[in-house]
Design a protein around this motif. Structure first.
Motif, short mmCIF file in Angstrom:
data_model
loop_
_atom_site.label_atom_id
_atom_site.label_comp_id
_atom_site.label_asym_id
_atom_site.label_seq_id
_atom_site.Cartn_x
_atom_site.Cartn_y
_atom_site.Cartn_z
N PRO A 1 9.47 2.54 -0.37
CA PRO A 1 8.07 2.44 -0.82
C PRO A 1 7.45 3.79 -1.15
N TRP A 2 7.84 4.83 -0.42
CA TRP A 2 7.28 6.17 -0.67
C TRP A 2 7.91 6.80 -1.91
N ASN B 1 4.61 -1.28 2.73
CA ASN B 1 4.33 -1.40 1.30
C ASN B 1 2.84 -1.49 1.02
N THR C 1 8.08 -4.22 6.78
CA THR C 1 8.29 -3.85 5.38
C THR C 1 7.03 -4.10 4.56
N ASP C 2 6.43 -5.26 4.75
CA ASP C 2 5.21 -5.60 4.03
C ASP C 2 4.07 -4.66 4.42
N SER D 1 13.11 0.68 4.51
CA SER D 1 11.75 0.18 4.31
C SER D 1 10.70 1.28 4.46
N ASN D 2 11.09 2.39 5.08
CA ASN D 2 10.16 3.51 5.20
C ASN D 2 10.63 4.69 4.35
N TYR E 1 -4.66 -4.75 -1.55
CA TYR E 1 -3.24 -4.72 -1.92
C TYR E 1 -2.90 -5.88 -2.86
N ALA F 1 1.64 2.03 1.26
CA ALA F 1 2.16 2.82 0.14
C ALA F 1 1.42 2.51 -1.15
N PHE F 2 1.08 1.26 -1.36
CA PHE F 2 0.35 0.90 -2.57
C PHE F 2 -1.12 1.24 -2.46
N MET G 1 8.81 4.99 -4.47
CA MET G 1 8.11 4.27 -5.54
C MET G 1 6.72 4.84 -5.76
N LEU G 2 6.02 5.16 -4.64
CA LEU G 2 4.70 5.76 -4.75
C LEU G 2 4.76 7.09 -5.49
#
Length: 404
Positions: free
Chosen positions: A126-127, A97, A93-94, A122-123, A246, A100-101, A129-130
């Motif tokens: 993040p996308w 992320n 997950t980290d 988790s996949n 990050y 993604a960031f 949010m991006l």
């Protein structure tokens, strides 16, 4: 493989649950740990405990060497070109992320990211949010009723707007093994980068990131016999060098003034603060455990477990399987007519059998099948056919009770 000898390395498998021998079929959530990993983490805290990269004293030097040796072990196992392409994170997950960031900062409005309909949350999140942050568009590879990605549709989704494709190597909910080689080749043909979620693959099959050609590969230590709270992001050096940090903090800097900061080289640029030192060292030991195995033998053994369990479960009246792909690994998701998965899982636990029930952080999959969740049995290299027999016997005892 000598399964008895392998099982002897995992002390928890001798435990009893509610007075019954533990049958652990929740390996998709986390795997058990061999004595070598347990002892290595204990030795770090007992004999080497110190912060790394900063100290000139002996303990700090020893801890730093052990931590970086773990990175080298993982690099060699994955076939990465450079050890600094191996970034330590908190887990899959980290890792996702982070990409993604950080890679996301290189994207512009109207750029496109492609994921699939079978991704773990988790996949997905993040996308999303991006895309909200940058004004990008998220596109989705559909999945058929067998639990296979529709790669012909994927081919049509790709365009010069596609900047990143993020897909799972193996589905945690269905066991589907995706044709990531095709996905990577087609993405690269339009200039897109590819992230592979390897959380459910690296403990089952041999992975070489250069052979795959992926740009990023993410996984968690605790799913491959290592500690929790530690994971890895592999990234190609040239891409990582383009990406901004990050997080900010100690160790990721080269020079700090109150006016401006310059950043450290790889991998430290992405490893701010004191890391999970014991976790990293323990993860290195977990890879040494994997190195002691023939992964072709592991895959063969787990495939035999999958085939045997599927055959035996098929004899149960009213069973419905979810995820029947031609290529799949040792995960079985199923429901039994009229029975709630939570009730089945609870009674199995009373008989010492650990399975997972629910949506497995894959709600879009469950929505496609029109169900709230499944019962999931996920096998590892230390599981046996005898345990499957206990599982089947327990189900045959439970079903009449719940149907009354």
């Amino acid at each position: 493989m000598n399964i008895k000898a392998i099982r002897s390395q995992f002390p928890i498998l001798e435990e009893k649950i509610h007075g019954k021998p533990l049958v652990y079929f929740d390996n998709g959530a986390t795997t058990q740990k061999p004595l070598s990993v347990i002892q290595r983490v204990n030795d770090y805290y007992s004999k080497e405990n110190a912060n790394i990269h900063r100290g000139v004293h002996t303990l700090s030097q020893e801890a730093t060497t052990a931590y970086e040796n773990a990175r080298n072990t993982i690099q060699e196992y994955l076939g990465a070109k450079q050890s600094h392409e191996i970034l330590f994170t908190k887990g899959t997950t980290d890792s996702i992320n982070l990409v993604a960031f950080s890679f996301g900062e290189l994207l512009n409005a109207d750029d496109e990211v492609i994921i699939s309909a079978m991704e773990h949350h988790s996949n997905i999140v993040p996308w999303q949010m991006l895309c909200e942050r940058k004004g990008c568009k998220l596109r989705v590879i559909p999945m058929n009723e067998k639990g296979e990605l529709e790669l012909d549709v994927y081919d049509t989704l790709l365009s010069e707007k596609t900047k990143l494709v993020a897909v799972t190597h193996i589905s945690n909910a269905l066991g589907t093994v995706n044709n990531v080689e095709h996905i990577i080749e087609k993405a690269h043909a339009v200039g897109a980068k590819v992230l592979i979620d390897g959380a459910q693959s690296i403990q089952h099959i041999k992975v070489n990131v250069q052979d795959l050609g992926c740009d990023f590969y993410a996984f968690s230590g605790h799913k491959l016999f290592g500690p929790t709270g530690i994971g890895v992001l592999y990234g190609k050096e040239e891409i990582l060098n383009q990406m901004p940090p990050y997080q900010g903090g100690g160790d990721m800097i080269k020079e700090v003034t109150l006016e401006k900061t310059t950043y450290n080289e790889l991998p430290h640029k992405f490893e701010a603060g004191t890391p999970n030192i014991a976790g990293g060292i323990g993860l290195g030991t977990a890879f040494e455990f994997l190195n002691s195995l023939n992964m072709e033998d592991v895959l063969k053994h787990e495939q035999e477990l999958l085939n045997y369990a599927t055959e035996e479960l098929s004899k149960i009246e009213g069973i419905q399987f979810y995820g029947e792909a031609e290529e799949k690994t040792s995960v079985i998701s199923f429901l039994i007519d009229g029975l709630h998965p939570y009730d089945v899982g609870t009674l199995l636990d009373k008989m010492g059998i650990a399975v997972r029930t629910g949506h497995h952080c894959t709600q879009p999959i469950m929505d496609q099948f029109g169900i709230p969740g499944t019962i999931r049995a996920s096998f590892a290299l230390y599981n046996t056919k005898e345990e499957i027999d206990l599982f089947i016997a327990a189900l045959n005892r439970i079903i009449p009770i719940l149907q009354d």
